[in-house]
Design an enzyme around this catalytic site. Structure first.
Site, mmCIF file in Angstrom:
data_model
loop_
_atom_site.group_PDB
_atom_site.id
_atom_site.type_symbol
_atom_site.label_atom_id
_atom_site.label_comp_id
_atom_site.label_asym_id
_atom_site.label_seq_id
_atom_site.Cartn_x
_atom_site.Cartn_y
_atom_site.Cartn_z
ATOM 1 C CE LYS A 241 6.400 -6.451 5.201
ATOM 2 N NZ LYS A 241 6.036 -5.112 4.801
ATOM 3 N N GLY B 42 3.140 -0.253 8.275
ATOM 4 C CA GLY B 42 3.871 0.873 7.699
ATOM 5 C C GLY B 42 5.130 1.251 8.479
ATOM 6 C CE LYS C 196 -3.453 -1.588 3.635
ATOM 7 N NZ LYS C 196 -3.599 -3.027 3.953
ATOM 8 C CG ASN D 118 -1.070 -8.077 5.459
ATOM 9 O OD1 ASN D 118 -1.560 -7.052 5.054
ATOM 10 N ND2 ASN D 118 0.190 -8.129 5.864
ATOM 11 N NE ARG E 90 -2.142 -8.780 9.764
ATOM 12 C CZ ARG E 90 -2.559 -7.647 9.212
ATOM 13 N NH1 ARG E 90 -3.855 -7.426 9.080
ATOM 14 N NH2 ARG E 90 -1.717 -6.749 8.769
HETATM 15 P P1 ADP Z 1 -4.339 -3.967 7.626
HETATM 16 O O1 ADP Z 1 -4.189 -3.973 6.178
HETATM 17 O O2 ADP Z 1 -5.037 -5.150 8.176
HETATM 18 O O3 ADP Z 1 -4.838 -2.681 8.143
HETATM 19 P P2 ADP Z 1 -2.031 -3.145 8.995
HETATM 20 O O4 ADP Z 1 -0.648 -3.403 8.537
HETATM 21 O O5 ADP Z 1 -2.540 -1.758 8.996
HETATM 22 O O6 ADP Z 1 -2.877 -4.112 8.125
HETATM 23 O O7 ADP Z 1 -2.170 -3.762 10.438
HETATM 24 C C1 ADP Z 1 -3.390 -3.970 11.104
HETATM 25 C C2 ADP Z 1 -3.187 -3.865 12.585
HETATM 26 O O8 ADP Z 1 -2.167 -4.713 13.015
HETATM 27 C C3 ADP Z 1 -2.792 -2.488 13.001
HETATM 28 O O9 ADP Z 1 -3.395 -2.240 14.233
HETATM 29 C C4 ADP Z 1 -1.276 -2.569 13.133
HETATM 30 O O10 ADP Z 1 -0.809 -1.653 14.081
HETATM 31 C C5 ADP Z 1 -1.107 -4.002 13.586
HETATM 32 N N1 ADP Z 1 0.122 -4.631 13.094
HETATM 33 C C6 ADP Z 1 0.441 -4.957 11.842
HETATM 34 N N2 ADP Z 1 1.613 -5.586 11.760
HETATM 35 C C7 ADP Z 1 2.076 -5.667 13.012
HETATM 36 C C8 ADP Z 1 3.259 -6.221 13.609
HETATM 37 N N3 ADP Z 1 4.201 -6.822 12.893
HETATM 38 N N4 ADP Z 1 3.400 -6.121 14.933
HETATM 39 C C9 ADP Z 1 2.442 -5.531 15.678
HETATM 40 N N5 ADP Z 1 1.312 -5.013 15.188
HETATM 41 C C10 ADP Z 1 1.127 -5.067 13.879
HETATM 42 P P1 ADP Z 2 3.409 -3.126 5.793
HETATM 43 O O1 ADP Z 2 3.838 -4.486 6.239
HETATM 44 O O2 ADP Z 2 3.865 -2.053 6.690
HETATM 45 O O3 ADP Z 2 1.968 -3.090 5.447
HETATM 46 P P2 ADP Z 2 3.919 -3.045 2.909
HETATM 47 O O4 ADP Z 2 5.038 -3.736 2.239
HETATM 48 O O5 ADP Z 2 2.578 -3.646 2.727
HETATM 49 O O6 ADP Z 2 4.266 -2.887 4.453
HETATM 50 O O7 ADP Z 2 3.889 -1.532 2.437
HETATM 51 C C1 ADP Z 2 3.053 -0.572 3.050
HETATM 52 C C2 ADP Z 2 2.756 0.568 2.102
HETATM 53 O O8 ADP Z 2 3.976 1.170 1.643
HETATM 54 C C3 ADP Z 2 2.044 0.176 0.819
HETATM 55 O O9 ADP Z 2 0.660 0.136 0.981
HETATM 56 C C4 ADP Z 2 2.472 1.298 -0.126
HETATM 57 O O10 ADP Z 2 1.744 2.462 0.116
HETATM 58 C C5 ADP Z 2 3.893 1.532 0.287
HETATM 59 N N1 ADP Z 2 4.843 0.738 -0.514
HETATM 60 C C6 ADP Z 2 5.284 -0.502 -0.243
HETATM 61 N N2 ADP Z 2 6.165 -0.924 -1.165
HETATM 62 C C7 ADP Z 2 6.327 0.076 -2.054
HETATM 63 C C8 ADP Z 2 7.122 0.272 -3.227
HETATM 64 N N3 ADP Z 2 7.975 -0.648 -3.669
HETATM 65 N N4 ADP Z 2 7.007 1.454 -3.881
HETATM 66 C C9 ADP Z 2 6.160 2.404 -3.435
HETATM 67 N N5 ADP Z 2 5.404 2.283 -2.341
HETATM 68 C C10 ADP Z 2 5.469 1.147 -1.640
HETATM 69 MG MG MG Z 3 1.012 -4.126 3.926
#
Ligand code: ADP
Ligand code: ADP
Ligand code: MG
Length: 448
Positions: free
Chosen positions: A116, A165, A237, A290, A292
């Site tokens: 990231k 998350g 989500k 992401n 993927r």
């Molecule tokens: P999306 O936007 O595709 O829903 P998510 O962050 O919710 O992205 O991740 C999708 C799937 O991948 C979920 O089942 C989540 O638990 C899994 N996942 C995401 N990041 C990781 C990670 N770093 N390690 C293991 N599982 C992950």
């Molecule tokens: P993940 O790899 O777990 O998906 P993200 O960086 O995509 O992590 O963040 C996941 C969620 O957290 C976002 O969809 C949003 O709801 C919240 N989020 C992330 N960054 C911020 C921010 N700077 N301020 C407020 N909410 C955030």
């Molecule tokens: Mg994300």
């Protein structure tokens, strides 16, 4: 085109990939853990190999076992789906050294965008707006406090390797920041084997809007418009839709263009999603890529008419993208509800077990992507998602009505599901009017 592909995943996404392969005339090799043995979707693959015990770290995440299955199955490519090994650059490299195509970006592009912090850096260089954040990893309390005092509370602690998350913590004052820092590090170390964290300014009342991008090996990069994923619980989500109700046409085109530029600059190929946070006044900020396919890809497939999984396979096999940017429509409105085996009345406690009866909805513009069926036993070991319900209609109002109708038809007996919370959200005036942010569900529907 490939003759044979290994599907390195399970559940609905494994089935989704097997289906796409069948339509392309490509044979499939599936893998399964002891926890998924006998699952019916495995019968749709040409072959299936067990890769270990139920625990993911001993099976789906065990690189040696997955590669062995690929060697025995004599495949030319591996589709990783999402989760598990999908964003593992090491696995990606091993595929390359075994002369098996990884259906996704190169290991180098994956490393450039998968971390990231590295991705934020590249976004800055590409003039893509980025959430104000620490320049790199935060290793001491003092650094964290200095950053928070510079940009102002609240701040968000994030794991560099984070996903789903997890490993995120909001802090609103010095004391909270100090303890949250320790917690986030421990959580990230446990979840991702990497305890490195960085800080971002917490954008208040944020909307999550992301852009789907596809890039081929010949320098063509197109975006497939946006998805709004602001309906979340604990940064995960629940509902996704396209188009987004929270951006103006100008913001849409600026955001989609920024996403395309970032992917192009990174020399990235295959499918990617560029995620942004939109603030109350409509400013957008890059948060992550992401590298993927994503869970919510069907929403984009419905509005563009483009099969993203087939596109991924074709691009990996060396084909050119058959469209230019102006050929890609955003037609009508699509909504997806994630159906999880969880009890929303008991704090979303997982509800694995036997599905006594499952009746899937149907009708015009309704799609149910699921590996579950009557008699299917939801194993307790993995993600609790058992399916995705997607609707596509001419307008958002029609899509909401169709989703409500489809949810009322979806009958899952024997386990608890998230259907009731989706029904609540879809009938809430704030959702109907498109006036929500990522805190809506917790603030409005789950508050004590
Ligand atoms: P999306 O936007 O595709 O829903 P998510 O962050 O919710 O992205 O991740 C999708 C799937 O991948 C979920 O089942 C989540 O638990 C899994 N996942 C995401 N990041 C990781 C990670 N770093 N390690 C293991 N599982 C992950
Ligand atoms: P993940 O790899 O777990 O998906 P993200 O960086 O995509 O992590 O963040 C996941 C969620 O957290 C976002 O969809 C949003 O709801 C919240 N989020 C992330 N960054 C911020 C921010 N700077 N301020 C407020 N909410 C955030
Ligand atoms: Mg994300």
């Amino acid at each position: 085109m490939y003759q044979r592909i290994l599907v390195a995943n399970r559940g609905e996404i494994a089935l989704r990939i097997i289906r796409a392969c069948k339509e392309l005339g490509v044979e499939t090799v599936a893998i399964f853990s002891e926890g998924d043995r006998g699952a019916r979707y495995l019968d749709l693959a040409d072959e299936a190999y067990c890769v270990g015990p139920a625990k993911a770290s001993d099976s789906y995440l065990k690189i040696a076992n997955v590669i062995s299955a690929a060697e025995v199955g004599n495949v030319q490519a591996i589709h990783p789906g999402y989760g598990f090994l999908a964003e593992n650059a090491h696995f990606n490299e091993i595929c390359r050294s075994c002369k098996i195509d990884f259906i996704g970006p190169s290991p180098e592009a994956m490393a450039r965008l998968g971390d990231k912090n590295a991705a934020r850096e590249l976004a800055r260089e590409t003039n893509v707006p980025v959430v104000p954040g620490s320049d790199g990893i935060i290793s001491t309390e003092e650094e964290a406090l200095r950053f928070a005092h510079d940009v102002g509370f609240p701040v968000l602690i994030k794991a560099v390797a984070g996903g789903g998350g997890r490993g995120m913590r909001v802090a609103s004052n010095d004391l909270a920041l100090k303890s949250a820092l320790q917690q986030a590090r421990a959580e990230a170390e446990a979840a991702f084997g990497n305890g490195d964290v960085y800080l971002e300014k917490y954008i208040e009342h944020p909307r999550h809007v992301e852009v789907q991008v596809l890039a081929d090996n010949h320098g063509n990069v197109v975006h497939l418009w946006e998805r709004d994923c602001s309906v979340q619980r604990r940064h995960q989500k629940l509902i996704e839709e396209s188009p987004s109700t929270s951006i103006s046409p100008e913001t849409r085109s600026a955001m989609c263009d920024a996403a395309r530029r970032l992917i192009q600059t990174a020399n990235y190929t295959n499918a990617a999603t560029v995620e942004f946070i939109v603030d109350k006044t409509g400013n957008f900020y890059f948060i992550e890529v992401n590298a993927r396919i994503q869970v919510e890809h069907p929403v984009t497939e419905m509005v563009t008419g483009i099969d993203l999984i087939k596109s991924q396979i074709r691009v990996a096999a060396g084909e050119r993208l058959p469209w230019s940017q102006t050929d890609i429509p955003q037609r009508g409105a699509a909504i997806e509800c994630r159906i999880n085996a969880e009890n929303p009345r008991r704090n979303f406690q997982p509800s694995p077990g036997k599905i006594e009866q499952l009746i899937a909805p149907g009708g015009f513009g309704v799609r149910f992507d699921s590996h579950a069926h009557s008699g299917y036993v939801v194993p307790p070991y993995y993600d609790s998602m058992i399916g995705k319900l997607i609707v596509h209609q001419a307008t958002r109002a029609d899509a909401i009505a169709a989703m409500q109708r489809a949810l009322s038809e979806l009958h899952v007996a024997g386990i608890e599901t998230t259907v009731p919370i989706h029904q609540e959200i879809l009938s809430h005036s704030a959702f109907v009017e498109g006036r929500i942010d990522t805190t809506f569900v917790e603030r409005t529907l789950l508050a004590e």
